[in-house]
Write an enzyme that holds these catalytic residues in place. Sequence first.
Site, PDB file in Angstrom:
ATOM      1  N   ASP A  23       3.432  -4.589   7.704  1.00 22.94           N
ATOM      2  CA  ASP A  23       2.186  -3.828   7.634  1.00 22.94           C
ATOM      3  C   ASP A  23       1.047  -4.813   7.885  1.00 22.94           C
ATOM      4  O   ASP A  23       0.693  -5.601   7.016  1.00 22.94           O
ATOM      5  CB  ASP A  23       2.075  -3.169   6.252  1.00 22.94           C
ATOM      6  CG  ASP A  23       0.760  -2.419   6.073  1.00 22.94           C
ATOM      7  OD1 ASP A  23      -0.118  -2.522   6.955  1.00 22.94           O
ATOM      8  OD2 ASP A  23       0.609  -1.739   5.040  1.00 22.94           O
TER       9      ASP A  23
ATOM     10  N   GLN B 113      -4.219  -5.164   7.165  1.00 26.47           N
ATOM     11  CA  GLN B 113      -5.263  -6.074   6.673  1.00 26.47           C
ATOM     12  C   GLN B 113      -5.252  -7.391   7.442  1.00 26.47           C
ATOM     13  O   GLN B 113      -6.298  -7.871   7.854  1.00 26.47           O
ATOM     14  CB  GLN B 113      -5.071  -6.336   5.173  1.00 26.47           C
ATOM     15  CG  GLN B 113      -5.224  -5.114   4.288  1.00 26.47           C
ATOM     16  CD  GLN B 113      -6.660  -4.607   4.158  1.00 26.47           C
ATOM     17  OE1 GLN B 113      -7.619  -5.340   4.397  1.00 26.47           O
ATOM     18  NE2 GLN B 113      -6.811  -3.347   3.790  1.00 26.47           N
TER      19      GLN B 113
ATOM     20  N   LYS C 182     -10.075  -0.317  10.601  1.00 25.11           N
ATOM     21  CA  LYS C 182     -10.353  -1.567   9.868  1.00 25.11           C
ATOM     22  C   LYS C 182     -10.693  -2.693  10.841  1.00 25.11           C
ATOM     23  O   LYS C 182     -11.219  -3.720  10.451  1.00 25.11           O
ATOM     24  CB  LYS C 182      -9.138  -1.977   9.028  1.00 25.11           C
ATOM     25  CG  LYS C 182      -8.824  -0.984   7.905  1.00 25.11           C
ATOM     26  CD  LYS C 182      -7.746  -1.531   6.995  1.00 25.11           C
ATOM     27  CE  LYS C 182      -6.973  -0.457   6.273  1.00 25.11           C
ATOM     28  NZ  LYS C 182      -7.672   0.191   5.188  1.00 25.11           N
TER      29      LYS C 182
ATOM     30  N   CYS D  97      -4.716   2.535  -3.608  1.00 23.29           N
ATOM     31  CA  CYS D  97      -3.445   3.015  -3.029  1.00 23.29           C
ATOM     32  C   CYS D  97      -2.340   1.981  -3.229  1.00 23.29           C
ATOM     33  O   CYS D  97      -1.537   1.732  -2.317  1.00 23.29           O
ATOM     34  CB  CYS D  97      -3.590   3.352  -1.543  1.00 23.29           C
ATOM     35  SG  CYS D  97      -4.684   4.719  -1.236  1.00 23.29           S
TER      36      CYS D  97
ATOM     37  N   HIS E 215       0.869  -1.183   0.000  1.00 24.63           N
ATOM     38  CA  HIS E 215       0.000   0.000   0.000  1.00 24.63           C
ATOM     39  C   HIS E 215       0.905   1.232   0.000  1.00 24.63           C
ATOM     40  O   HIS E 215       2.025   1.183   0.504  1.00 24.63           O
ATOM     41  CB  HIS E 215      -0.830  -0.048   1.291  1.00 24.63           C
ATOM     42  CG  HIS E 215      -1.877   1.003   1.429  1.00 24.63           C
ATOM     43  ND1 HIS E 215      -1.594   2.291   1.807  1.00 24.63           N
ATOM     44  CD2 HIS E 215      -3.229   0.946   1.260  1.00 24.63           C
ATOM     45  CE1 HIS E 215      -2.725   2.983   1.870  1.00 24.63           C
ATOM     46  NE2 HIS E 215      -3.728   2.200   1.543  1.00 24.63           N
TER      47      HIS E 215
HETATM   48  N1  PLP Z   1      -1.616  -0.589   4.579  1.00 25.30           N
HETATM   49  C1  PLP Z   1      -2.599  -1.326   4.046  1.00 25.30           C
HETATM   50  C2  PLP Z   1      -2.295  -2.719   3.549  1.00 25.30           C
HETATM   51  C3  PLP Z   1      -3.884  -0.797   3.965  1.00 25.30           C
HETATM   52  O1  PLP Z   1      -4.865  -1.529   3.415  1.00 25.30           O
HETATM   53  C4  PLP Z   1      -4.126   0.515   4.459  1.00 25.30           C
HETATM   54  C5  PLP Z   1      -5.472   1.132   4.352  1.00 25.30           C
HETATM   55  O2  PLP Z   1      -6.164   0.986   3.370  1.00 25.30           O
HETATM   56  C6  PLP Z   1      -3.071   1.235   5.013  1.00 25.30           C
HETATM   57  C7  PLP Z   1      -1.819   0.643   5.058  1.00 25.30           C
HETATM   58  C8  PLP Z   1      -3.256   2.613   5.554  1.00 25.30           C
HETATM   59  O3  PLP Z   1      -3.849   2.534   6.808  1.00 25.30           O
HETATM   60  P1  PLP Z   1      -4.497   3.780   7.552  1.00 25.30           P
HETATM   61  O4  PLP Z   1      -5.836   3.987   6.925  1.00 25.30           O
HETATM   62  O5  PLP Z   1      -4.587   3.338   8.956  1.00 25.30           O
HETATM   63  O6  PLP Z   1      -3.595   4.925   7.426  1.00 25.30           O
END
Ligand code: PLP
Length: 406
Positions: free
Chosen positions: A199, A202, A225, A364, A122
Site C-alpha cells: 500500500d 502515503q 494524496k 481508519c 489502513h
Molecule cells: N491506505 C492508506 C495508508 C491511506 O492513508 C489511505 C487513505 O487515507 C488509503 C489506503 C485509502 O486510499 P483512498 O482514499 O485512495 O481510497
Amino acid sequence: MYDVTEIRKDFPILSREVNGKPLVYLDNGASAQKPQVVIDAITQAYSFEYANVHRGLHYLSNLATDKYEAVRGTVQKFLNAAHEDEILFTSGTTEALNMISYAWAAPKLQAGDEIILSVMEHHANIVPWHFLRERQGVVLKWVDTDVNGDLDPQAVIDAIGPKTKIIAITHMSNVLGTVVDVKSICTAARARGVPVVVDGSQSSVHMPVDVQDIGCDFFAITGHKLYGPTASGALYVRRDRMAEMRPFMGGGDMIREVSRDVITYNDPPHKFESGTPGIVQMIGMGVALNYMMGLGMGNIATHEHILRDYAQTKLSGLNWLNIQGNSETKGAIFSFTLDGAGHPHDISTVVDQRGIAVRAGHHCAQPLMQHLGVTATCRASFGLYNTTEEVDKLVDALELCHDLFA
Ligand code: PLP
C-alpha cells in the site's frame, strides 16, 4: 534549489484564510491540496477536450483517449515500472486493494490459507482481506509494531509459513509515519513464492518509489494524496501476476466480444478496467505526477525530512504531548494525544480556530489504535508546501490547548 515560498504560490488555496488566520494545512495525510496546473488541466479538459475515451472515432474522443492513456506512461515513470501495461487505472487505493482481493486472491485462496498483515494497516488494506476471511475461511495473521512504531521486516518474514498466500503491507503508516523496509520483505517473500501487496498511498507522496527495486508484486497509489484529483489512482501489477488475475468488474471496454453464450476479454490492462473511467481525474493525476517529478521526488523528500526533524525537536520539547511512534525511519506525519486534554477532536477544534487543519480520530486504523491503547489521536501530516514557520504555529496552538485543557 527547492524554494518553498515559490512552490506555495502554485497552490491557490494556501493564500486563503481560515477563521481569520492564514491557512496552515497539515491534513495532507488525508488529502493534499492541488496546484494551479492540475486545476487548469481539469478546466481545459472539461472546457475544450472532453469526450468519452476508447469508443469514438471522432476527433475529441481520440484527443481525450490520447491524453488519458498518456497517464499510464507517466505512472510507469513515477513508479519505475518495467512496462506500461503493468499500470492499471483505479479510483484510488481502496479500489486497487479490493481489486487484488477479488481479482487475484479470491479465486486462488482456500480455507486455512493465510494472509499476513501488519497491525498498522489502513482499513483499505484490512477489510478486503477480512472479506476473504468471512467468505472463504482465510486466516489473517497479524504482525505487531514495536514500541517505537517500527515494523521489523524479519518479524514479517518469520510469519511466513507453508499456508501463506499473500503479504499485504503498508509502505508508510498514515498514523505513525513509519516507513517500512518493504524491499527486505519482498526479497524474502519472493524466494518463498509469496506475493507482496504494498500500500503505497502515503509513501509515494513523500519519497521516490521504484517498484522494480522494491521487488513487489502489487503497488497501489492514490491521486488525491499526490496533489491530484479525487477518484484517481493506479495499481502496479507485475506482468506475471496480472496474467494470473481474473477480471474484477464486468462491463464495457474490458471485453473484446460479447455474444449470448460467450465473452472474450480485452488485453491487459484494459481487461481490468470496465465502464467509463474517471477520464478527467486521471488526466489531472498525470499532471500532478509530472508536477511532483518536476520538483524532484528526492528534493521533496529532503524538504520534508527537514520539516520532520524540526517538528520532531519542537514537539518532543512539549513534555505533556504524547507522540505515537518514534521510528528513525518516519516521515513527516505526527500523531499525538495531550496529557489531561479531552478527546483529540477538542485539540483539532482549538487549533482550527487558529487556521490550522489537522485530523483527529482513528484514521481508519482501528487495529493500530487498539495496539497503541488509544481510541483516537490528533494527526499533523506535512506536505511538499509546508514550512518550519507552520510547525511553530502548530506548537503555539498546542500550547494554547495545554493551557485550556490541562
Ligand atoms: N491506505 C492508506 C495508508 C491511506 O492513508 C489511505 C487513505 O487515507 C488509503 C489506503 C485509502 O486510499 P483512498 O482514499 O485512495 O481510497
